[in-house]
Design a protein around this motif. Structure first.
Motif, PDB file in Angstrom:
ATOM      1  N   TYR A  60      99.643  37.431  -3.404  1.00 51.30           N
ATOM      2  CA  TYR A  60     100.529  38.089  -2.446  1.00 51.30           C
ATOM      3  C   TYR A  60      99.766  38.466  -1.179  1.00 51.30           C
ATOM      4  N   LEU A  61      98.566  39.020  -1.336  1.00 48.96           N
ATOM      5  CA  LEU A  61      97.773  39.405  -0.170  1.00 48.96           C
ATOM      6  C   LEU A  61      97.293  38.193   0.622  1.00 48.96           C
ATOM      7  N   LEU A  62      96.879  37.157  -0.079  1.00 49.63           N
ATOM      8  CA  LEU A  62      96.362  35.973   0.614  1.00 49.63           C
ATOM      9  C   LEU A  62      97.458  35.158   1.277  1.00 49.63           C
ATOM     10  N   ASP A  63      98.683  35.256   0.760  1.00 47.62           N
ATOM     11  CA  ASP A  63      99.729  34.368   1.242  1.00 47.62           C
ATOM     12  C   ASP A  63     100.980  35.077   1.746  1.00 47.62           C
ATOM     13  N   GLY A  64     101.538  35.979   0.959  1.00 46.28           N
ATOM     14  CA  GLY A  64     102.886  36.422   1.245  1.00 46.28           C
ATOM     15  C   GLY A  64     103.089  37.754   1.910  1.00 46.28           C
ATOM     16  N   ALA A  65     102.153  38.664   1.823  1.00 49.92           N
ATOM     17  CA  ALA A  65     102.390  40.026   2.300  1.00 49.92           C
ATOM     18  C   ALA A  65     102.751  40.075   3.773  1.00 49.92           C
ATOM     19  N   PHE A  66     102.153  39.216   4.558  1.00 52.76           N
ATOM     20  CA  PHE A  66     102.312  39.302   6.006  1.00 52.76           C
ATOM     21  C   PHE A  66     103.605  38.687   6.493  1.00 52.76           C
ATOM     22  N   HIS A  67     104.283  37.966   5.626  1.00 55.91           N
ATOM     23  CA  HIS A  67     105.597  37.420   5.957  1.00 55.91           C
ATOM     24  C   HIS A  67     106.689  38.468   5.773  1.00 55.91           C
ATOM     25  N   ASN A  68     106.390  39.543   5.047  1.00 55.88           N
ATOM     26  CA  ASN A  68     107.389  40.548   4.708  1.00 55.88           C
ATOM     27  C   ASN A  68     107.241  41.859   5.468  1.00 55.88           C
ATOM     28  N   ASP A  69     106.144  42.050   6.183  1.00 61.17           N
ATOM     29  CA  ASP A  69     105.911  43.318   6.866  1.00 61.17           C
ATOM     30  C   ASP A  69     105.167  43.047   8.172  1.00 61.17           C
ATOM     31  N   ALA A  70     105.821  43.291   9.286  1.00 58.92           N
ATOM     32  CA  ALA A  70     105.240  43.008  10.606  1.00 58.92           C
ATOM     33  C   ALA A  70     104.031  43.886  10.911  1.00 58.92           C
TER      34      ALA A  70
END
Length: 106
Positions: A60-70
């Motif tokens: 999640y940290l390497l891939d997805g977290a930044f797509h969900n929180d600006a």
């Protein structure tokens, strides 16, 4: 993601699986961003569940977290998931990830 507690201190009555987050002081890296050391520790009664969750958090940290929180701008892993026994709780497994988290200042 599954439903499990996320805490900053180990609870007195620990659940079978939980995540502890330790955050160091953040430093401004630009007029609009800051970065700081973060440690994610997964505690669990079951080794497989503990490792599965720490790997899920890593992904999640390497891939997805930044797509969900600006407000989250980046994650640079310093130490990948590794066993990190807690001498105060010898009956639980503990695995840890550490890294630099970059966020917005606003």
């Amino acid at each position: 993601m599954a439903d499990y507690p996320v805490v900053t201190l180990v609870p007195r009555k620990a659940t079978p699986l939980f995540v502890r987050v330790d955050v160091g002081a953040f430093t401004a890296t630009s007029p609009a961003s800051q970065a700081g050391l973060v440690a994610l520790q997964v505690y669990g009664d079951d080794l497989d569940e503990t490792v599965d969750l720490v790997l899920l958090l890593r992904e999640y940290l390497l891939d997805g977290a930044f797509h969900n929180d600006a407000k989250l701008l980046g994650w640079e892993e310093e130490a990948g998931p590794h066993v990190f026994p807690d001498p105060d709780i010898p009956d639980k497994h503990r695995w840890q990830i550490t890294g630099q988290l970059t966020t917005t200042l606003t």
